[in-house]
Scaffold this motif. Structure first.
Motif, PDB file in Angstrom:
ATOM      1  N   GLU A   8       0.194 -15.134  49.789  1.00 16.50           N
ATOM      2  CA  GLU A   8      -0.865 -14.848  50.760  1.00 16.50           C
ATOM      3  C   GLU A   8      -0.275 -14.305  52.062  1.00 16.50           C
ATOM      4  O   GLU A   8       0.883 -14.536  52.397  1.00 16.50           O
ATOM      5  CB  GLU A   8      -1.685 -16.103  51.057  1.00 16.50           C
ATOM      6  CG  GLU A   8      -2.685 -16.481  49.994  1.00 16.50           C
ATOM      7  CD  GLU A   8      -3.818 -17.326  50.546  1.00 16.50           C
ATOM      8  OE1 GLU A   8      -4.851 -16.751  50.944  1.00 16.50           O
ATOM      9  OE2 GLU A   8      -3.667 -18.563  50.584  1.00 16.50           O
TER      10      GLU A   8
ATOM     11  N   ILE B  85      -1.711 -14.657  55.869  1.00 17.13           N
ATOM     12  CA  ILE B  85      -2.758 -15.343  56.627  1.00 17.13           C
ATOM     13  C   ILE B  85      -2.473 -15.246  58.120  1.00 17.13           C
ATOM     14  O   ILE B  85      -1.326 -15.417  58.557  1.00 17.13           O
ATOM     15  CB  ILE B  85      -2.844 -16.832  56.223  1.00 17.13           C
ATOM     16  CG1 ILE B  85      -3.242 -16.955  54.761  1.00 17.13           C
ATOM     17  CG2 ILE B  85      -3.819 -17.593  57.108  1.00 17.13           C
ATOM     18  CD1 ILE B  85      -3.188 -18.373  54.222  1.00 17.13           C
TER      19      ILE B  85
ATOM     20  N   GLU C  15     -15.557 -21.499  60.938  1.00 16.93           N
ATOM     21  CA  GLU C  15     -15.850 -20.306  60.140  1.00 16.93           C
ATOM     22  C   GLU C  15     -16.091 -19.102  61.048  1.00 16.93           C
ATOM     23  O   GLU C  15     -16.546 -19.231  62.155  1.00 16.93           O
ATOM     24  CB  GLU C  15     -17.101 -20.554  59.287  1.00 16.93           C
ATOM     25  CG  GLU C  15     -16.905 -21.649  58.254  1.00 16.93           C
ATOM     26  CD  GLU C  15     -15.810 -21.363  57.249  1.00 16.93           C
ATOM     27  OE1 GLU C  15     -15.584 -20.145  56.966  1.00 16.93           O
ATOM     28  OE2 GLU C  15     -15.174 -22.291  56.767  1.00 16.93           O
TER      29      GLU C  15
ATOM     30  N   SER D  40      -3.529  -9.009  58.091  1.00 21.57           N
ATOM     31  CA  SER D  40      -3.514 -10.121  57.136  1.00 21.57           C
ATOM     32  C   SER D  40      -4.682  -9.994  56.169  1.00 21.57           C
ATOM     33  O   SER D  40      -5.619  -9.224  56.391  1.00 21.57           O
ATOM     34  CB  SER D  40      -3.588 -11.455  57.883  1.00 21.57           C
ATOM     35  OG  SER D  40      -4.829 -11.608  58.533  1.00 21.57           O
ATOM     36  N   ARG D  41      -4.632 -10.787  55.107  1.00 16.76           N
ATOM     37  CA  ARG D  41      -5.703 -10.765  54.111  1.00 16.76           C
ATOM     38  C   ARG D  41      -6.725 -11.875  54.335  1.00 16.76           C
ATOM     39  O   ARG D  41      -7.814 -11.848  53.777  1.00 16.76           O
ATOM     40  CB  ARG D  41      -5.094 -10.911  52.711  1.00 16.76           C
ATOM     41  CG  ARG D  41      -4.107  -9.808  52.344  1.00 16.76           C
ATOM     42  CD  ARG D  41      -3.580 -10.004  50.935  1.00 16.76           C
ATOM     43  NE  ARG D  41      -2.534  -9.040  50.606  1.00 16.76           N
ATOM     44  CZ  ARG D  41      -1.933  -8.988  49.440  1.00 16.76           C
ATOM     45  NH1 ARG D  41      -2.259  -9.871  48.481  1.00 16.76           N
ATOM     46  NH2 ARG D  41      -0.992  -8.101  49.197  1.00 16.76           N
ATOM     47  N   ARG D  42      -6.337 -12.883  55.115  1.00 23.92           N
ATOM     48  CA  ARG D  42      -7.245 -14.003  55.397  1.00 23.92           C
ATOM     49  C   ARG D  42      -6.957 -14.515  56.798  1.00 23.92           C
ATOM     50  O   ARG D  42      -5.806 -14.507  57.241  1.00 23.92           O
ATOM     51  CB  ARG D  42      -7.044 -15.116  54.367  1.00 23.92           C
ATOM     52  CG  ARG D  42      -7.875 -16.382  54.645  1.00 23.92           C
ATOM     53  CD  ARG D  42      -8.011 -17.243  53.394  1.00 23.92           C
ATOM     54  NE  ARG D  42      -6.798 -17.875  52.936  1.00 23.92           N
ATOM     55  CZ  ARG D  42      -6.541 -19.192  53.061  1.00 23.92           C
ATOM     56  NH1 ARG D  42      -7.409 -19.988  53.683  1.00 23.92           N
ATOM     57  NH2 ARG D  42      -5.428 -19.709  52.563  1.00 23.92           N
ATOM     58  N   THR D  43      -7.997 -14.935  57.503  1.00 19.54           N
ATOM     59  CA  THR D  43      -7.841 -15.468  58.852  1.00 19.54           C
ATOM     60  C   THR D  43      -8.369 -16.892  58.908  1.00 19.54           C
ATOM     61  O   THR D  43      -9.483 -17.173  58.449  1.00 19.54           O
ATOM     62  CB  THR D  43      -8.593 -14.604  59.881  1.00 19.54           C
ATOM     63  OG1 THR D  43      -8.052 -13.280  59.874  1.00 19.54           O
ATOM     64  CG2 THR D  43      -8.456 -15.188  61.291  1.00 19.54           C
ATOM     65  N   ILE D  44      -7.541 -17.785  59.441  1.00 21.95           N
ATOM     66  CA  ILE D  44      -7.958 -19.160  59.731  1.00 21.95           C
ATOM     67  C   ILE D  44      -8.221 -19.234  61.230  1.00 21.95           C
ATOM     68  O   ILE D  44      -7.327 -18.979  62.039  1.00 21.95           O
ATOM     69  CB  ILE D  44      -6.872 -20.171  59.323  1.00 21.95           C
ATOM     70  CG1 ILE D  44      -6.668 -20.162  57.813  1.00 21.95           C
ATOM     71  CG2 ILE D  44      -7.233 -21.578  59.802  1.00 21.95           C
ATOM     72  CD1 ILE D  44      -5.519 -21.033  57.338  1.00 21.95           C
TER      73      ILE D  44
ATOM     74  N   VAL E  98      -2.419 -22.853  51.295  1.00 16.22           N
ATOM     75  CA  VAL E  98      -1.863 -21.504  51.293  1.00 16.22           C
ATOM     76  C   VAL E  98      -1.256 -21.268  49.920  1.00 16.22           C
ATOM     77  O   VAL E  98      -0.365 -22.007  49.491  1.00 16.22           O
ATOM     78  CB  VAL E  98      -0.794 -21.336  52.381  1.00 16.22           C
ATOM     79  CG1 VAL E  98      -0.205 -19.922  52.328  1.00 16.22           C
ATOM     80  CG2 VAL E  98      -1.370 -21.636  53.764  1.00 16.22           C
TER      81      VAL E  98
END
Length: 239
Positions: A51, A53, A239, A226-230, A47
């Motif tokens: 960020e 996330i 993925e 959010s800007r990114r997803t895990i 991270v």
């Protein structure tokens, strides 16, 4: 700041380039009478500062275990976790408590405010724990204004506030020690959709101002902020 690798090599990184969180091949196994349960299986990610996330996955996927690891509430069975360059596996319980207090802010679904303290006292409580002395209430008021809570509520107790107002207080409390990371566990899960959207707009503003946010959620609409997803399933990042 210094980031230590397994081989004990020191790599000096500029503050802006150093990840605020780094997982390297992290595994968590819970030994049970019926057999060991692998909650996390060789998880690796980082991270970067600033960020936003979201962490998503079905029930039982390992989200709660991952959140506990990110918040230094538990340690891995194997692998390495670094928070702002510090390897948590080398730290004592006292050091981990200090790390959580000073570098990680927590926001929970159920607010977890002290019902007998007023709003300013709730917000400044972590700062009092950090300094070991009385805290100027103006610092609490400053953070409460930043989360857009009406000043007439500052001397109220949590039971006199709505759910959305209580969550704003909880966010202010999480921010009082200027943490490196803000961890959010279903921050809108106990709110109606309109109030939840207001809280997420606030979180987005905080992120734009530089706060690093990691949010566990089951709601895809909330994750869109959010800007990114895990995504995690069966203890692994997918993925």
């Amino acid at each position: 700041m210094v980031l230590l690798h397994k081989e004990e090599q020191e790599v000096t990184l500029p503050m802006d380039d150093q990840p605020v969180m780094l997982f390297r091949d992290v595994t968590k196994v819970y030994p049970l009478p019926a057999g060991d349960v692998t909650a996390l299986d060789r998880i690796s990610f980082q991270v970067d500062r600033g960020e936003f996330i979201s962490v998503m996955g079905p029930s039982g996927s390992g989200k709660s275990t991952l959140l506990n690891m990110m918040g230094c509430l538990d340690v891995p069975t194997s692998g390495d976790i670094y928070i702002s360059g510090t390897r948590i596996g080398d730290m004592s319980d006292v050091d981990l408590t200090t790390l959580r207090r000073d570098r990680i802010g927590f926001i929970f679904q159920y607010f977890n405010l002290f019902p007998l303290l007023n709003i300013i006292e709730n917000v400044t409580f972590p700062l009092m724990l950090k300094t070991g002395k009385g805290v100027d209430p103006e610092r609490g008021k400053e953070v409460l204004r930043a989360v857009q809570l009406d000043e007439k509520l500052f001397t109220h107790t949590p039971t006199e506030l709505s759910g959305g107002q209580q969550q704003r207080v909880a966010i202010a409390r999480a921010l009082i020690n200027n943490p490196d990371i803000l961890l959010c566990d279903e921050p809108t899960g106990n709110l109606d959709s309109k109030t939840g959207a207001g809280i997420m707009d606030l979180m987005t503003d905080l992120n734009r101002e530089g706060t690093t946010i990691i949010m566990v959620t089951h709601d895809p609409h909330i994750a869109e902020y959010s800007r990114r997803t895990i995504r995690i399933a069966d203890g692994r990042i997918v993925e």
